[in-house]
Design a protein around this motif. Structure first.
Motif, short mmCIF file in Angstrom:
data_model
loop_
_atom_site.label_atom_id
_atom_site.label_comp_id
_atom_site.label_asym_id
_atom_site.label_seq_id
_atom_site.Cartn_x
_atom_site.Cartn_y
_atom_site.Cartn_z
N SER A 18 0.85 -1.19 0.00
CA SER A 18 0.00 0.00 0.00
C SER A 18 0.88 1.24 0.00
O SER A 18 2.06 1.17 0.39
CB SER A 18 -0.92 0.01 1.22
OG SER A 18 -0.14 0.06 2.40
N THR A 20 0.59 5.93 -0.30
CA THR A 20 -0.19 7.15 -0.46
C THR A 20 0.52 8.10 -1.41
O THR A 20 1.71 8.39 -1.22
CB THR A 20 -0.41 7.85 0.89
OG1 THR A 20 -1.13 6.97 1.76
CG2 THR A 20 -1.20 9.14 0.71
N ARG A 36 -5.94 8.95 -13.60
CA ARG A 36 -4.88 8.11 -14.08
C ARG A 36 -4.85 8.20 -15.59
O ARG A 36 -5.89 8.40 -16.24
CB ARG A 36 -5.03 6.66 -13.61
CG ARG A 36 -6.29 5.95 -14.01
CD ARG A 36 -6.29 4.50 -13.54
NE ARG A 36 -5.31 3.69 -14.24
CZ ARG A 36 -5.02 2.43 -13.94
NH1 ARG A 36 -5.63 1.83 -12.92
NH2 ARG A 36 -4.13 1.75 -14.64
N GLY A 63 -10.04 0.14 -5.66
CA GLY A 63 -8.65 -0.02 -5.26
C GLY A 63 -8.00 1.24 -4.74
O GLY A 63 -6.83 1.21 -4.36
N TYR A 64 -8.77 2.33 -4.73
CA TYR A 64 -8.24 3.62 -4.29
C TYR A 64 -9.16 4.25 -3.24
O TYR A 64 -10.37 4.12 -3.32
CB TYR A 64 -8.15 4.60 -5.46
CG TYR A 64 -7.41 4.11 -6.66
CD1 TYR A 64 -8.11 3.53 -7.73
CD2 TYR A 64 -6.03 4.25 -6.79
CE1 TYR A 64 -7.44 3.09 -8.86
CE2 TYR A 64 -5.37 3.82 -7.91
CZ TYR A 64 -6.08 3.24 -8.95
OH TYR A 64 -5.42 2.81 -10.07
N ARG A 77 -4.84 7.05 -1.74
CA ARG A 77 -4.27 5.85 -1.14
C ARG A 77 -4.57 4.63 -2.00
O ARG A 77 -5.72 4.41 -2.38
CB ARG A 77 -4.83 5.65 0.27
CG ARG A 77 -4.17 6.51 1.32
CD ARG A 77 -4.77 6.25 2.70
NE ARG A 77 -6.08 6.87 2.82
CZ ARG A 77 -6.27 8.14 3.14
NH1 ARG A 77 -5.23 8.94 3.34
NH2 ARG A 77 -7.48 8.63 3.24
N LEU A 78 -3.51 3.89 -2.28
CA LEU A 78 -3.66 2.58 -2.91
C LEU A 78 -3.67 1.55 -1.79
O LEU A 78 -2.72 1.45 -1.02
CB LEU A 78 -2.50 2.30 -3.86
CG LEU A 78 -2.60 2.91 -5.26
CD1 LEU A 78 -2.43 4.41 -5.20
CD2 LEU A 78 -1.58 2.28 -6.19
N SER A 80 -4.06 -2.00 -1.81
CA SER A 80 -3.29 -3.22 -2.04
C SER A 80 -2.93 -3.22 -3.52
O SER A 80 -3.73 -3.59 -4.36
CB SER A 80 -4.13 -4.45 -1.68
OG SER A 80 -3.41 -5.64 -1.98
N ALA A 81 -1.72 -2.76 -3.82
CA ALA A 81 -1.35 -2.48 -5.20
C ALA A 81 -1.43 -3.72 -6.08
O ALA A 81 -1.06 -4.84 -5.66
CB ALA A 81 0.06 -1.89 -5.24
N GLN A 85 -2.69 -1.33 -11.69
CA GLN A 85 -2.61 0.05 -11.23
C GLN A 85 -1.33 0.75 -11.69
O GLN A 85 -1.11 1.92 -11.36
CB GLN A 85 -2.75 0.12 -9.71
CG GLN A 85 -4.13 -0.30 -9.23
CD GLN A 85 -4.26 -0.29 -7.72
OE1 GLN A 85 -3.48 -0.92 -7.01
NE2 GLN A 85 -5.26 0.42 -7.23
N TYR A 89 -0.26 8.99 -12.59
CA TYR A 89 -1.35 9.59 -11.82
C TYR A 89 -1.17 11.10 -11.75
O TYR A 89 -0.09 11.61 -11.47
CB TYR A 89 -1.35 9.01 -10.39
CG TYR A 89 -1.75 7.56 -10.36
CD1 TYR A 89 -0.82 6.55 -10.60
CD2 TYR A 89 -3.07 7.20 -10.13
CE1 TYR A 89 -1.18 5.22 -10.60
CE2 TYR A 89 -3.45 5.87 -10.11
CZ TYR A 89 -2.50 4.88 -10.36
OH TYR A 89 -2.88 3.57 -10.36
N VAL A 111 3.79 -1.15 -10.63
CA VAL A 111 3.52 -2.22 -9.67
C VAL A 111 4.02 -3.53 -10.28
O VAL A 111 3.59 -3.92 -11.37
CB VAL A 111 2.02 -2.33 -9.34
CG1 VAL A 111 1.79 -3.42 -8.29
CG2 VAL A 111 1.49 -0.99 -8.84
#
Lengths: 112, 112
Positions: A18, A20, A36, A63-64, A77-78, A80-81, A85, A89, A111
């Motif tokens: 994860s 930020t 994105r 996911g965000y 915040r991500l 669980s990448a 993803q 951004y 990722v």
């Protein structure tokens, strides 16, 4: 006048981690957005905020997470990448949302 | 969702020539905006045209809007190598929803 500041500029994450992405603006803009940008897909809205304490989902929110505790800051915040993803951004802000937006310089996230 | 569709997708011209790119959209709008994105950078707001305006100028930029055809054009006169970038149109719909709806962009190459 710094405009919109995004940090970090580059980031590599492992799947499941994860993190930020930070976004801050010093123009007292009410509207802030996270996008994105992927090749061939254009800009896609993730989340946006119309003022402190108010956030809403865009077209690709899964996911965000976001929060807007102050007018200046709008972190993304991500949770669980995932490899999906991997993207660039952008954070953007606007005085009232109906006029031009000021963009940050972007965060390139990979990722693996 | 993408509303704006830019045409052409890519354009290559010589320095000094004029560059014209077009944007079509689908719904009633409050305004239409054009942005420039240099490679690896954030987007920069160029010009905004309101739905009740037909033409607007800013330096070497000329924007037209035809609401009956739901289309806009961006003309860059006397192009320079520094104009090499991607150009995006974005619309703000009529009504209370102030989210920008983006096209996929035109990639402009100005050859010295």
């Amino acid at each position: 006048n710094a405009g919109v500041t995004q940090t970090p500029k580059f980031q590599v994450l492992k799947t499941g981690q994860s993190m930020t992405l930070q976004c801050a603006q010093d123009m007292n803009h009410e509207y802030m957005s996270w996008y994105r940008q992927d090749p061939g897909m254009g800009l896609r809205l993730i989340h946006y905020s119309v003022g402190a304490g108010i956030t809403d989902q865009g077209e690709v929110p899964n996911g965000y997470n976001v929060s807007r505790s102050t007018t200046e800051d709008f972190p993304l915040r991500l949770l669980s990448a995932a490899p999906s993803q991997t993207s660039v951004y952008f954070c953007a802000s606007s005085l009232q949302g109906i006029y031009g937006y000021t963009f940050g310089s972007g965060t390139r996230l990979t990722v693996v | 969702s993408q509303q704006g569709e830019e045409d052409p997708q890519a354009l290559s011209i010589q320095e000094g020539e004029n560059a014209t790119m077009n944007c079509s959209y689908k719904t009633s709008i409050n305004n239409l905006q054009w942005y420039r994105q240099n490679s690896g950078r954030g987007l920069v707001h160029l010009i905004l045209i309101r739905s009740n305006e037909r033409e607007k100028h800013s330096g070497r930029l000329r924007v037209t809007l035809d609401t009956s055809k739901k289309s806009s054009s961006l003309l860059i006169t006397a192009s320079r190598a520094a104009d090499t970038a991607s150009y995006f149109c974005a619309t703000v719909n009529a009504g209370n929803n102030r989210k920008l709806i983006w096209g996929l962009g035109t990639s402009l190459a100005v050859n010295p």
